[in-house]
Design an enzyme around this catalytic site. Structure first.
Site, short mmCIF file in Angstrom:
data_model
loop_
_atom_site.label_atom_id
_atom_site.label_comp_id
_atom_site.label_asym_id
_atom_site.label_seq_id
_atom_site.Cartn_x
_atom_site.Cartn_y
_atom_site.Cartn_z
N LYS A 40 0.72 -1.09 -0.20
CA LYS A 40 0.01 -0.18 -0.05
C LYS A 40 0.98 1.36 0.06
CE LYS A 40 -1.70 1.94 4.10
NZ LYS A 40 -1.24 3.04 4.13
N ASN A 41 1.87 1.25 0.76
CA ASN A 41 2.72 2.55 0.75
C ASN A 41 3.87 2.57 -0.15
OD1 ASN A 41 1.26 2.90 3.15
ND2 ASN A 41 2.78 2.54 4.81
N CYS B 4 -5.08 12.63 12.17
CA CYS B 4 -5.85 11.42 12.38
C CYS B 4 -5.43 10.76 13.80
CB CYS B 4 -5.17 10.22 11.21
SG CYS B 4 -3.44 9.83 11.48
N ARG C 139 -0.01 14.98 12.21
CA ARG C 139 0.41 14.72 10.96
C ARG C 139 0.82 16.08 10.12
NH1 ARG C 139 -1.38 9.48 9.52
NH2 ARG C 139 0.39 9.37 8.10
N ASP D 154 4.69 1.13 12.03
CA ASP D 154 3.29 0.40 11.35
C ASP D 154 3.06 -0.92 11.83
OD1 ASP D 154 3.40 2.06 8.24
OD2 ASP D 154 2.92 2.57 10.15
N ARG E 21 -8.89 -0.15 4.47
CA ARG E 21 -7.86 0.69 3.92
C ARG E 21 -6.54 0.23 3.54
NH1 ARG E 21 -7.16 6.48 6.92
NH2 ARG E 21 -5.74 6.45 5.26
C1 EPZ Z 1 4.36 7.10 5.87
O1 EPZ Z 1 3.40 8.09 6.63
C2 EPZ Z 1 3.11 5.79 5.84
N1 EPZ Z 1 2.22 6.02 5.11
C3 EPZ Z 1 2.78 5.63 7.19
O2 EPZ Z 1 2.14 4.38 7.23
C4 EPZ Z 1 3.90 5.35 8.20
O3 EPZ Z 1 3.56 4.91 9.62
C5 EPZ Z 1 4.79 6.70 8.11
O4 EPZ Z 1 5.22 6.95 6.87
C6 EPZ Z 1 6.05 6.42 8.93
O5 EPZ Z 1 6.87 5.12 8.48
C7 EPZ Z 1 2.56 6.05 3.75
O6 EPZ Z 1 3.41 5.92 3.31
C8 EPZ Z 1 1.13 6.44 2.74
P1 EPZ Z 1 6.14 10.42 8.05
P2 EPZ Z 1 4.00 9.75 6.41
O7 EPZ Z 1 6.15 11.73 7.00
O8 EPZ Z 1 4.69 9.97 4.92
C9 EPZ Z 1 6.42 13.83 11.24
C10 EPZ Z 1 0.14 3.02 7.74
O9 EPZ Z 1 -0.21 2.64 8.83
N2 EPZ Z 1 6.34 14.90 10.02
O10 EPZ Z 1 7.39 9.51 7.79
O11 EPZ Z 1 2.87 10.63 6.61
C11 EPZ Z 1 5.08 13.18 11.47
O12 EPZ Z 1 4.14 13.91 12.33
C12 EPZ Z 1 0.51 4.29 7.52
O13 EPZ Z 1 0.36 2.30 6.70
C13 EPZ Z 1 6.41 16.11 10.24
O14 EPZ Z 1 6.61 16.69 11.48
O15 EPZ Z 1 4.82 9.64 7.61
C14 EPZ Z 1 5.60 11.86 11.93
O16 EPZ Z 1 5.50 12.30 13.52
C15 EPZ Z 1 0.34 5.09 8.94
N3 EPZ Z 1 6.31 17.20 9.41
C16 EPZ Z 1 6.86 11.74 11.54
O17 EPZ Z 1 7.17 13.00 10.84
C17 EPZ Z 1 6.03 16.71 7.98
O18 EPZ Z 1 6.23 17.34 7.12
C18 EPZ Z 1 6.78 10.53 10.39
O19 EPZ Z 1 6.00 10.98 9.42
C19 EPZ Z 1 6.01 15.32 7.60
C20 EPZ Z 1 6.00 14.27 8.72
#
Ligand code: EPZ
Length: 420
Positions: free
Chosen positions: A22-23, A117, A122, A307, A399
């Site tokens: 999915k990711n 969420c 996020r 995850d 999802r």
């Molecule tokens: C991706 O989300 C995945 N989703 C998530 O999977 C996964 O948990 C996450 O990466 C971490 O591995 C998809 O790929 C569609 P991040 P993403 O940006 O990109 C902070 C699942 O269950 N952050 O790496 O949104 C954020 O708040 C889902 O399949 C900022 O502060 O995750 C978090 O604390 C859930 N500013 C951390 O970084 C930003 O601009 C990691 O977020 C972006 C992120």
């Protein structure tokens, strides 16, 4: 409202074929809109509502999308809209992946502010800061994010945090920026590598994906290509934990063991047998009650994946001794703890760490999924709880899991969908 009804106590025996990630597919579908000639044909696309939603959004943008089973064909040549402001955009965080590609192709974009969420606020500051470094100016008002550029120019960008989505957004935008872009302190997840391979097959010039520094030499244009999505390491990990928790002997096919090292290591530490065989990964276990408590800390890849945090917690509810699980990626990813308590778990939370003592038995209860991985974790707990467990909010599960009920039933679980 639909729910899953599980009667615990059945061992799991048999095999499951893992679907495409999915990711991986979500950013790859976004990257597909960058092709100004030729079609993209993508294989091993899972049947998930997140995938349906992003396909609906790119179709709204004028991309021709066809789906035939697990094969999706994209033709982005006639794409004629830049505003991804459909209702489903704000619900689907992955729509953020469209921001970079749309601005890169059209010079401007307008998307709905993605919502937070259950697992955290996020924020998207890293996405916006990186795109600004490439020459985009943004204004945010009334829940909309509007970006504009007179032409993307390569830059050296250091990410304050190795954000998966920001790494992907910037990699896509920089692919057709003028000059070289260097991204530092980037995410190293396998899904980043899969996206980079897709973009390079479209004609991009990206090197270093999978390390903490990615170099991108911008090209004029990209064209459609053929691609097979990597297997979903989190779906695979979820079934591995289900087998370890319920007890049994399960073979997972279509998995890349290298992507699952931290999960394999922790399952072995907890006492499950994990065997890497020619045709997949086999998990043999006598169930949670025969496992032992362990310590887990979620980290960016190649560390233990956030995850998989909820699923491992589900395994440990009856494991002998104490376990400690620390969540370092999201600030609120423990909503499932309250639900486990309803099942009799002896679990306390202090800040971003959960401490639990294994109990002799957990009991079926009516519980609610709070995000897709928490939903899967509650199913895992229900597989070995005494009595009946009802899991609500299963739209979260749909999802991210394609055929979870069917697969678990084929392994011998007593689980079905019902209307509450
Ligand atoms: C991706 O989300 C995945 N989703 C998530 O999977 C996964 O948990 C996450 O990466 C971490 O591995 C998809 O790929 C569609 P991040 P993403 O940006 O990109 C902070 C699942 O269950 N952050 O790496 O949104 C954020 O708040 C889902 O399949 C900022 O502060 O995750 C978090 O604390 C859930 N500013 C951390 O970084 C930003 O601009 C990691 O977020 C972006 C992120």
């Amino acid at each position: 409202m639909e729910e899953l009804v599980i009667n615990g106590g059945k061992r799991l025996e048999g095999k499951v074929t893992i679907k495409g990630s999915k990711n991986s597919i979500l950013p790859i579908l976004a990257a597909g809109i960058l092709a100004t000639e030729g079609k993209s044909v993508i294989h091993d696309v899972p049947n998930l509502t997140d995938v349906d939603n992003i396909m609906e959004i790119i179709e709204y943008l004028g991309v021709e999308v066809q789906r035939d089973g697990n094969i999706v064909t994209l033709d982005a040549i006639k794409m004629n809209r830049h505003d991804a402001t459909l209702d489903c955009v704000s619900e689907l965080r992955a729509s953020l992946f469209l921001l970079g590609p749309i601005i890169a192709r059209f010079g401007f974009s307008e998307i709905s502010q993605p919502g937070g969420c259950a697992i955290g606020t996020r924020p998207i500051d890293l996405h916006l800061k990186g795109l600004e470094a490439l020459g985009v100016t943004f204004e945010q008002s009334h829940g909309l994010i509007k970006g504009r550029t007179n032409g993307l120019k390569g830059a050296r960008i250091y990410l304050d945090f190795p954000s998966v989505g920001a790494t992907e957004n910037l990699m896509m935008a920089a692919s057709i920026a003028e000059g070289q872009t260097i991204l530092e302190n980037v995410a190293e997840e396998p899904e980043i590598v899969d996206l980079a391979n897709f973009l390079n097959n479209m004609g991009a010039k990206i090197s270093g994906a999978g390390t903490n520094m990615i170099k991108i030499n911008g090209v004029k244009s990209l064209k459609g290509t053929v691609h097979t999505v990597i297997p979903d390491r989190i779906e695979a990990g979820t079934y591995m934990v289900a087998a370890a928790a319920a007890g049994g002997n399960v073979l997972l096919e279509n998995v890349i063991a290298d992507h699952l090292k931290p999960v394999i290591a922790k399952l072995k530490e907890a006492g499950a047998q994990v065997l890497e065989e020619d045709d997949g990964i086999r998990v043999i276990s006598e169930g949670s009650i025969n496992c032992k408590g362990i310590v887990i800390k979620t980290m960016p890849y190649p560390g233990f994946p956030t995850d998989m945090q909820a699923q491992l917690l589900a395994l440990l509810l009856s494991a002998k001794g104490r376990s400690y699980v620390t969540e370092t990626i999201f600030e609120r990813r423990f909503q499932h703890v309250e639900e486990f308590r309803k099942m009799g778990a002896d679990i306390v939370m202090a800040g971003n760490t959960v401490a639990l003592s294994g109990v002799d038995k957990i009991y079926g209860a009516s519980v609610l999924a709070t995000d897709l991985r928490a939903g899967a974790a509650l199913v895992i707990a229900g597989l070995y709880a005494e009595g009946e467990t009802r899991v609500g909010n299963i739209h979260y599960i749909d999802r991210g899991y394609d055929g979870l009920v069917e697969n678990l039933r084929s392994l011998g679980a007593d689980i079905k969908r019902a209307v509450r």
